[in-house]
Design an enzyme around this catalytic site. Structure first.
Site, mmCIF file in Angstrom:
data_model
loop_
_atom_site.group_PDB
_atom_site.id
_atom_site.type_symbol
_atom_site.label_atom_id
_atom_site.label_comp_id
_atom_site.label_asym_id
_atom_site.label_seq_id
_atom_site.Cartn_x
_atom_site.Cartn_y
_atom_site.Cartn_z
ATOM 1 N N LYS A 170 -33.587 15.401 -5.318
ATOM 2 C CA LYS A 170 -32.223 16.115 -5.766
ATOM 3 C C LYS A 170 -31.634 14.737 -6.561
ATOM 4 O O LYS A 170 -32.181 13.846 -6.772
ATOM 5 C CB LYS A 170 -31.472 15.857 -4.171
ATOM 6 C CG LYS A 170 -31.832 17.026 -3.254
ATOM 7 C CD LYS A 170 -30.858 17.130 -1.938
ATOM 8 C CE LYS A 170 -31.265 18.105 -0.987
ATOM 9 N NZ LYS A 170 -30.492 18.345 0.311
ATOM 10 N N TYR A 226 -28.662 28.373 -2.690
ATOM 11 C CA TYR A 226 -28.088 27.734 -1.361
ATOM 12 C C TYR A 226 -27.198 28.813 -0.906
ATOM 13 O O TYR A 226 -26.102 28.460 0.063
ATOM 14 C CB TYR A 226 -27.196 26.595 -1.517
ATOM 15 C CG TYR A 226 -28.068 25.221 -1.384
ATOM 16 C CD1 TYR A 226 -28.858 24.987 -0.202
ATOM 17 C CD2 TYR A 226 -28.112 24.520 -2.362
ATOM 18 C CE1 TYR A 226 -29.612 23.610 -0.252
ATOM 19 C CE2 TYR A 226 -29.020 23.297 -2.482
ATOM 20 C CZ TYR A 226 -29.679 22.899 -1.300
ATOM 21 O OH TYR A 226 -30.447 21.728 -1.268
ATOM 22 N N ASN A 271 -29.107 13.328 0.431
ATOM 23 C CA ASN A 271 -30.161 13.137 1.193
ATOM 24 C C ASN A 271 -31.587 12.971 0.729
ATOM 25 O O ASN A 271 -32.902 13.128 1.178
ATOM 26 C CB ASN A 271 -30.275 13.725 2.491
ATOM 27 C CG ASN A 271 -30.057 15.225 2.222
ATOM 28 O OD1 ASN A 271 -30.584 15.944 1.105
ATOM 29 N ND2 ASN A 271 -30.161 15.937 3.166
ATOM 30 N N HIS A 305 -35.028 18.006 -0.831
ATOM 31 C CA HIS A 305 -35.097 19.297 -0.095
ATOM 32 C C HIS A 305 -36.303 19.818 0.312
ATOM 33 O O HIS A 305 -37.240 19.816 -0.376
ATOM 34 C CB HIS A 305 -34.354 20.563 -0.805
ATOM 35 C CG HIS A 305 -34.381 21.698 -0.623
ATOM 36 N ND1 HIS A 305 -33.619 22.372 0.399
ATOM 37 C CD2 HIS A 305 -35.421 22.799 -0.801
ATOM 38 C CE1 HIS A 305 -33.872 23.704 0.619
ATOM 39 N NE2 HIS A 305 -35.109 23.899 -0.088
ATOM 40 N N GLU A 340 -37.661 30.646 -2.154
ATOM 41 C CA GLU A 340 -37.203 29.494 -2.904
ATOM 42 C C GLU A 340 -38.291 29.187 -4.127
ATOM 43 O O GLU A 340 -38.076 28.677 -5.140
ATOM 44 C CB GLU A 340 -37.311 28.379 -2.195
ATOM 45 C CG GLU A 340 -35.846 28.320 -1.153
ATOM 46 C CD GLU A 340 -35.846 27.227 -0.179
ATOM 47 O OE1 GLU A 340 -36.770 26.202 -0.250
ATOM 48 O OE2 GLU A 340 -34.729 27.095 0.448
HETATM 49 P P1 IDP Z 1 -31.794 20.511 5.396
HETATM 50 O O1 IDP Z 1 -31.699 20.216 3.891
HETATM 51 O O2 IDP Z 1 -32.082 19.397 6.401
HETATM 52 O O3 IDP Z 1 -32.334 21.812 5.740
HETATM 53 P P2 IDP Z 1 -29.243 22.029 5.758
HETATM 54 O O4 IDP Z 1 -28.372 22.066 7.146
HETATM 55 O O5 IDP Z 1 -30.243 23.254 5.390
HETATM 56 O O6 IDP Z 1 -30.163 20.715 5.915
HETATM 57 O O7 IDP Z 1 -28.397 21.616 4.735
HETATM 58 C C1 IDP Z 1 -28.500 21.772 3.197
HETATM 59 C C2 IDP Z 1 -28.149 20.635 2.441
HETATM 60 O O8 IDP Z 1 -26.705 20.606 2.673
HETATM 61 C C3 IDP Z 1 -28.773 19.242 3.208
HETATM 62 O O9 IDP Z 1 -29.799 18.850 2.734
HETATM 63 C C4 IDP Z 1 -27.442 18.193 2.582
HETATM 64 O O10 IDP Z 1 -27.640 17.957 1.291
HETATM 65 C C5 IDP Z 1 -26.116 19.212 2.772
HETATM 66 N N1 IDP Z 1 -25.610 18.964 4.167
HETATM 67 C C6 IDP Z 1 -25.760 19.286 5.436
HETATM 68 N N2 IDP Z 1 -25.065 18.981 6.442
HETATM 69 C C7 IDP Z 1 -23.935 18.512 5.848
HETATM 70 C C8 IDP Z 1 -22.686 17.898 6.121
HETATM 71 O O11 IDP Z 1 -22.597 17.885 7.382
HETATM 72 N N3 IDP Z 1 -22.138 17.269 5.203
HETATM 73 C C9 IDP Z 1 -22.426 17.192 3.911
HETATM 74 N N4 IDP Z 1 -23.389 17.811 3.211
HETATM 75 C C10 IDP Z 1 -24.321 18.363 4.446
HETATM 76 MG MG MG Z 2 -32.073 23.791 4.886
#
Ligand code: IDP
Ligand code: MG
Length: 145
Positions: A10, A50, A113, A116, A127
Site C-alpha cells: 500500500k 474496494y 496497514n 492488502h 482481484e
Molecule cells: P483487511 O485488509 O484486513 O481484509 P478489511 O476489513 O477488508 O481489512 O478493510 C479493508 C481496508 O480498509 C483495511 O486493510 C484498512 O486499510 C481499511 N480499514 C479497515 N478497517 C478500518 C477502520 O476501522 N478504520 C479505517 N480504515 C479501516
Molecule cells: Mg479485506
C-alpha cells in the site's frame, strides 16, 4: 493446494521505502512472484477495487489513502496462498497483529496497514484479473490457473 492470491503493497509502505523488505519477506515465506507492477490508482479505480466496502464508514478515507501514491501489485503463488498470506500479513489493525507479521512490523495504523491480501478464493478471482491480464501472469508449468 497450489493457489494464487493478490497482494498490494500500500501507499504508506511504498512511500517509506519498505517494498524491498516486504518482497523479501514474501519470498522467504515461499511465495513465488507470478506478476508484479507499480501503479498509482485513481480514486475511481480504488472505488472499483474496494466496491464491497462501499457502505463502511471508513470508505472515503480509505479511497483517499489508496489513491494517495503508487502501490505495488503482485500475484503470489504458493500452497494455500490465500490463507497463508493473511497469516503473514496479520490482523487489519497493526497494533493487534501478531508479532513479526508484516502489518505489525510495517503498518502505521488500522487504515495505513502496509499490505492488502485477498481474503477468499472469490476475492482473489475478482482481484487478480482487476489488475492483470492472463498473459501478464507467469504460470508455473502444470500448475492450475
Ligand atoms: P483487511 O485488509 O484486513 O481484509 P478489511 O476489513 O477488508 O481489512 O478493510 C479493508 C481496508 O480498509 C483495511 O486493510 C484498512 O486499510 C481499511 N480499514 C479497515 N478497517 C478500518 C477502520 O476501522 N478504520 C479505517 N480504515 C479501516
Ligand atoms: Mg479485506
Amino acid at each position: 493446494m497450489r493457489q494464487q492470491t493478490l497482494a498490494i503493497i500500500k501507499p504508506d509502505a511504498v512511500q517509506r521505502g519498505l517494498v524491498g523488505a516486504i518482497l523479501q519477506r514474501l519470498e522467504e515465506e515461499g511465495f513465488r512472484i507470478r506478476a508484479l507492477k507499480m501503479v498509482h490508482l485513481t480514486k475511481a479505480q480504488a472505488e472499483a477495487f474496494y466496491i464491497v466496502h462501499r457502505e463502511r464508514p471508513f470508505y472515503d478515507s480509505l479511497m483517499t489513502y489508496m489513491s494517495s501514491g503508487p502501490v505495488v501489485v503482485l500475484v503470489l503463488e504458493r500452497d494455500d496462498a490465500i490463507d497463508y498470506l493473511r497469516q503473514v500479513m496479520g490482523a487489519t489493525d497493526p497494533a493487534k497483529a501478531a508479532p513479526n507479521t508484516i502489518r505489525r512490523l510495517y503498518g502505521t495504523n488500522i487504515e495505513r496497514n502496509a499490505i492488502h491480501g485477498s481474503d477468499s478464493p472469490e476475492s482473489a478471482a475478482f482481484e487478480i484479473p482487476f489488475f492483470f491480464s492472463r498473459w501478464e501472469i507467469f504460470q508455473s508449468s502444470g500448475a492450475p490457473l
